[in-house]
Design a protein around this motif. Structure first.
Motif, PDB file in Angstrom:
ATOM      1  N   SER A  72      25.148  18.634 -19.836  1.00 54.39           N
ATOM      2  CA  SER A  72      23.958  19.298 -19.287  1.00 54.39           C
ATOM      3  C   SER A  72      23.948  20.778 -19.630  1.00 54.39           C
ATOM      4  O   SER A  72      22.898  21.335 -19.959  1.00 54.39           O
ATOM      5  CB  SER A  72      23.881  19.106 -17.777  1.00 54.39           C
ATOM      6  OG  SER A  72      23.670  17.749 -17.477  1.00 54.39           O
ATOM      7  N   ILE A  73      25.103  21.430 -19.568  1.00 58.48           N
ATOM      8  CA  ILE A  73      25.129  22.861 -19.904  1.00 58.48           C
ATOM      9  C   ILE A  73      24.878  23.050 -21.394  1.00 58.48           C
ATOM     10  O   ILE A  73      24.187  23.990 -21.797  1.00 58.48           O
ATOM     11  CB  ILE A  73      26.426  23.565 -19.409  1.00 58.48           C
ATOM     12  CG1 ILE A  73      26.218  25.085 -19.328  1.00 58.48           C
ATOM     13  CG2 ILE A  73      27.610  23.241 -20.261  1.00 58.48           C
ATOM     14  CD1 ILE A  73      25.271  25.564 -18.295  1.00 58.48           C
ATOM     15  N   ILE A  74      25.363  22.139 -22.215  1.00 57.72           N
ATOM     16  CA  ILE A  74      25.074  22.206 -23.660  1.00 57.72           C
ATOM     17  C   ILE A  74      23.575  22.044 -23.886  1.00 57.72           C
ATOM     18  O   ILE A  74      22.977  22.756 -24.692  1.00 57.72           O
ATOM     19  CB  ILE A  74      25.891  21.161 -24.438  1.00 57.72           C
ATOM     20  CG1 ILE A  74      27.362  21.586 -24.475  1.00 57.72           C
ATOM     21  CG2 ILE A  74      25.338  20.969 -25.854  1.00 57.72           C
ATOM     22  CD1 ILE A  74      28.302  20.560 -25.058  1.00 57.72           C
ATOM     23  N   MET A  75      22.966  21.137 -23.152  1.00 56.98           N
ATOM     24  CA  MET A  75      21.523  20.921 -23.293  1.00 56.98           C
ATOM     25  C   MET A  75      20.749  22.172 -22.875  1.00 56.98           C
ATOM     26  O   MET A  75      19.774  22.554 -23.537  1.00 56.98           O
ATOM     27  CB  MET A  75      21.095  19.716 -22.463  1.00 56.98           C
ATOM     28  CG  MET A  75      19.673  19.309 -22.669  1.00 56.98           C
ATOM     29  SD  MET A  75      19.334  17.748 -21.833  1.00 56.98           S
ATOM     30  CE  MET A  75      18.590  16.866 -23.191  1.00 56.98           C
ATOM     31  N   ILE A  76      21.181  22.834 -21.809  1.00 56.05           N
ATOM     32  CA  ILE A  76      20.536  24.066 -21.362  1.00 56.05           C
ATOM     33  C   ILE A  76      20.670  25.154 -22.423  1.00 56.05           C
ATOM     34  O   ILE A  76      19.698  25.818 -22.776  1.00 56.05           O
ATOM     35  CB  ILE A  76      21.125  24.534 -20.009  1.00 56.05           C
ATOM     36  CG1 ILE A  76      20.682  23.588 -18.895  1.00 56.05           C
ATOM     37  CG2 ILE A  76      20.706  25.974 -19.701  1.00 56.05           C
ATOM     38  CD1 ILE A  76      21.402  23.806 -17.570  1.00 56.05           C
ATOM     39  N   ILE A  77      21.875  25.329 -22.938  1.00 56.68           N
ATOM     40  CA  ILE A  77      22.113  26.358 -23.959  1.00 56.68           C
ATOM     41  C   ILE A  77      21.291  26.066 -25.207  1.00 56.68           C
ATOM     42  O   ILE A  77      20.652  26.964 -25.766  1.00 56.68           O
ATOM     43  CB  ILE A  77      23.616  26.479 -24.297  1.00 56.68           C
ATOM     44  CG1 ILE A  77      24.412  26.924 -23.068  1.00 56.68           C
ATOM     45  CG2 ILE A  77      23.824  27.454 -25.455  1.00 56.68           C
ATOM     46  CD1 ILE A  77      25.926  26.791 -23.222  1.00 56.68           C
ATOM     47  N   ALA A  78      21.270  24.806 -25.633  1.00 57.03           N
ATOM     48  CA  ALA A  78      20.492  24.430 -26.822  1.00 57.03           C
ATOM     49  C   ALA A  78      19.009  24.720 -26.615  1.00 57.03           C
ATOM     50  O   ALA A  78      18.327  25.194 -27.531  1.00 57.03           O
ATOM     51  CB  ALA A  78      20.707  22.950 -27.146  1.00 57.03           C
ATOM     52  N   THR A  79      18.514  24.473 -25.427  1.00 59.64           N
ATOM     53  CA  THR A  79      17.110  24.746 -25.110  1.00 59.64           C
ATOM     54  C   THR A  79      16.825  26.238 -25.164  1.00 59.64           C
ATOM     55  O   THR A  79      15.788  26.663 -25.694  1.00 59.64           O
ATOM     56  CB  THR A  79      16.757  24.170 -23.724  1.00 59.64           C
ATOM     57  OG1 THR A  79      16.980  22.751 -23.762  1.00 59.64           O
ATOM     58  CG2 THR A  79      15.318  24.462 -23.342  1.00 59.64           C
ATOM     59  N   ILE A  80      17.750  27.029 -24.651  1.00 63.04           N
ATOM     60  CA  ILE A  80      17.567  28.481 -24.683  1.00 63.04           C
ATOM     61  C   ILE A  80      17.603  28.980 -26.131  1.00 63.04           C
ATOM     62  O   ILE A  80      16.785  29.826 -26.515  1.00 63.04           O
ATOM     63  CB  ILE A  80      18.623  29.183 -23.799  1.00 63.04           C
ATOM     64  CG1 ILE A  80      18.382  28.821 -22.323  1.00 63.04           C
ATOM     65  CG2 ILE A  80      18.574  30.697 -23.996  1.00 63.04           C
ATOM     66  CD1 ILE A  80      19.486  29.264 -21.375  1.00 63.04           C
TER      67      ILE A  80
END
Length: 132
Positions: A75-83
């Motif tokens: 989930s944190i990877i997904m957040i970072i990728a989105t940013i």
């Protein structure tokens, strides 16, 4: 106009870049600062997506500082990728195209929110119960 599968495919290339930010605090801070600046400049155009994006910034920042550790790595990877996707000026619809440039950013943000909604709810509860 790109469809959902196009967004998911394009998102995947940002996912591998996101892993670089996991262990590099300075790089993560710079990314977050760039994203906040762009979001504030585009606040009116982002509409309701702006608030959702702020939540992603907030959880990423709390995780980065070590304040919130309960979020799964995926989930944190997904957040970072989105940013990263949000900050990138070249994506499916380049940001310089007036009126359309933020549509793909909003779609990716919405996709991420939907995918990790349970984790976001847990974060909101944690924040409420921990005076953050």
């Amino acid at each position: 106009m790109p469809n959902t599968k196009d967004y998911e495919k394009g998102y995947k290339k940002y996912e591998s870049k996101a892993k670089e930010y996991m262990d590099d605090k300075e790089k993560a801070v710079n990314l977050l600062n760039s994203a906040k600046k762009k979001a504030n400049e585009k606040k009116r155009k982002l509409g309701e997506v702006w608030e959702k994006l702020q939540l992603l910034f907030e959880i990423f920042n709390a995780w980065k500082k070590g304040e919130y550790k309960e979020i799964p790595t995926g989930s944190i990877i997904m957040i970072i990728a989105t940013i990263i996707y949000f900050v990138s000026p070249i994506d499916f619809i380049p940001d310089f195209i007036v009126g359309l440039g933020l549509i793909d950013d909003a779609a990716v943000i919405g996709f991420t929110i939907k995918q990790i909604s349970r984790d976001l709810e847990k974060y909101k509860y944690w924040k409420l119960t921990n005076d953050y």
